[in-house]
Design a protein around this motif. Structure first.
Motif, short mmCIF file in Angstrom:
data_model
loop_
_atom_site.label_atom_id
_atom_site.label_comp_id
_atom_site.label_asym_id
_atom_site.label_seq_id
_atom_site.Cartn_x
_atom_site.Cartn_y
_atom_site.Cartn_z
N THR A 38 20.00 -42.56 -14.03
CA THR A 38 18.51 -42.09 -13.89
C THR A 38 17.56 -43.06 -14.30
O THR A 38 17.60 -43.79 -15.25
N THR A 57 11.50 -38.95 -15.07
CA THR A 57 12.72 -39.36 -14.83
C THR A 57 13.12 -39.05 -13.49
O THR A 57 12.60 -38.06 -12.92
N LEU A 58 13.88 -39.85 -12.88
CA LEU A 58 14.50 -39.53 -11.64
C LEU A 58 15.95 -39.75 -11.58
O LEU A 58 16.19 -41.19 -11.75
N GLU A 59 16.66 -38.89 -11.23
CA GLU A 59 18.31 -39.23 -11.04
C GLU A 59 18.67 -39.58 -9.55
O GLU A 59 18.52 -38.59 -8.75
N PHE A 60 18.87 -40.60 -9.25
CA PHE A 60 18.88 -41.17 -7.91
C PHE A 60 20.20 -40.48 -7.35
O PHE A 60 21.21 -40.22 -7.93
N THR A 93 16.77 -37.96 -4.59
CA THR A 93 17.09 -37.44 -5.97
C THR A 93 18.51 -36.92 -5.58
O THR A 93 18.75 -36.52 -4.54
N GLN A 95 19.39 -34.21 -7.16
CA GLN A 95 19.13 -32.67 -6.89
C GLN A 95 18.52 -32.35 -5.58
O GLN A 95 17.70 -33.39 -5.09
N ARG A 98 13.13 -31.30 -4.13
CA ARG A 98 12.35 -32.34 -4.56
C ARG A 98 11.26 -32.12 -5.55
O ARG A 98 10.67 -31.06 -5.69
#
Length: 361
Positions: A38, A57-60, A93, A95, A98
């Motif tokens: 993340t 925050t971004l969880e790749f 991401t 998830q 988007r």
């Protein structure tokens, strides 16, 4: 202080992910990659809600390398992240939905096929560069050649600038009287500089410089005829004002030409000197040829009278052929040489300014 989320735009290639954070004048930028793949971003700057603390925050979707490269400008923060595996992601991401603050960066957006084409083009360019570099043999004497050219141009610059400065000072002090003894005060240095100028014909033949051989030969040979044959061999010509104008025009041109080439040896470009090098010749070079032509015309009756350098003929054809006929032919060749050299210098000027325009754009 309220914590807000900035607008973030993304794009990808097979190897990298690009993020563009719309945050101007960003300060205290803190970007880190957490253990769960993340990305965490935090910074103070001016975004959609004014000057505030912004974070996201971004969880790749897939693992990325821990090294994160970022650059802050007055308008935004650019982030580049390398993928662990060089492959195309279906989304950014983990998830599926988007985040609202995230949008495609259409300025850099490519679909998978376009990105593949770009990757192949870069790879071909890299292989071509390697192939070309492998075929080019490095010159082990490059430093020695540049050192020689630097010293040659330095010596010529010092010689011609000495002539130029001395003639200028004498002109201000003595006025028109300085016209009549120019040869006697400046000839030794001019002899030295013009004998050294022979190397300008040799250097292109040895491949030390890329300038043309024939333009250099025309200029050096033409000046040496004026200096050694017209002025050097006729005492009657040495006190004439035309000597001043010939020497002054020559030294003015060379005082700016030689330092330009001298700095080029050390890959240095001084814009003022470059402008003078490629523009000063336009009025001075034709004026110099006109002054040389005046000197030749003034010497014709002297050669006729003195019979110096005359060619002896058989008795049936006459006593001798005056050297003045050779000089009359030389006058025609002089203006032909002027045309050739002006054309050469004009091409150099056009090429220089075209290359500078490409660098600017």
């Amino acid at each position: 202080m309220q914590v807000l989320t900035p607008h973030v735009y993304w794009a990808q290639r097979h190897r990298e992910v690009y993020l563009r954070v719309e945050l101007s004048d960003a300060k205290n930028v803190d970007i880190s990659l957490q253990e769960n793949n993340t990305l965490q971003f935090r910074a103070q700057g001016h975004g959609a809600k004014g000057d505030n603390q912004y974070m996201f925050t971004l969880e790749f979707l897939e693992p990325v390398k821990p090294e994160i490269h970022h650059k802050s400008t007055q308008r935004q923060v650019d982030i580049k992240i390398r993928k662990q595996e060089e492959r195309w992601w279906d989304r950014l991401t983990l998830q599926e939905k988007r985040p609202l603050f995230l949008a495609p960066d259409f300025d850099r957006w490519l679909d998978e096929s376009d990105a593949e084409t770009e990757l192949q083009a870069k790879e071909e360019q890299r292989l071509n560069k390697i192939s070309i570099e492998s075929r080019l043999r490095k010159d082990p004497y490059l430093g020695l050649k540049k050192g020689y050219l630097f010293m040659y141009n330095l010596v010529q610059f010092l010689g011609f600038s000495w002539i130029f400065v001395n003639m200028t000072v004498r002109l201000f002090i003595l006025g028109q009287d300085s016209f009549y003894d120019t040869f006697h005060t400046m000839a030794d240095m001019m002899y030295f500089c013009q004998m050294m100028a022979v190397f300008e014909v040799i250097n292109p033949l040895l491949g030390l410089v890329k300038t043309g051989f024939f333009p250099a030969l025309i200029q050096v040979a033409g000046r040496n005829v004026i200096l050694f044959v017209i002025f050097g061999s006729l005492e009657e010509m040495q006190n004439k004002p035309v000597v001043f104008f010939v020497f002054y025009l020559w030294s003015t041109i060379e005082t700016f030409r030689y330092p330009f080439y001298m700095l080029a040896c050390i890959d240095t470009d001084w814009p003022v000197l470059t402008w003078l090098r490629y523009n000063l010749w336009i009025p001075l070079y034709p004026l110099g040829v006109v002054a040389e032509a005046v000197a030749v015309i003034q010497s014709l009756p002297i050669f006729d009278e003195s019979r110096l350098f005359s060619l002896l003929l058989p008795a049936a054809l006459g006593h001798s052929l005056s050297f003045s006929y050779t000089l009359q032919l030389y006058l025609v060749l002089m203006f032909l040489g002027l045309f050739i050299n002006v054309r050469h210098l004009y091409k150099l000027r056009q090429r220089r300014y075209r290359s500078r325009k490409r660098k600017v754009h």
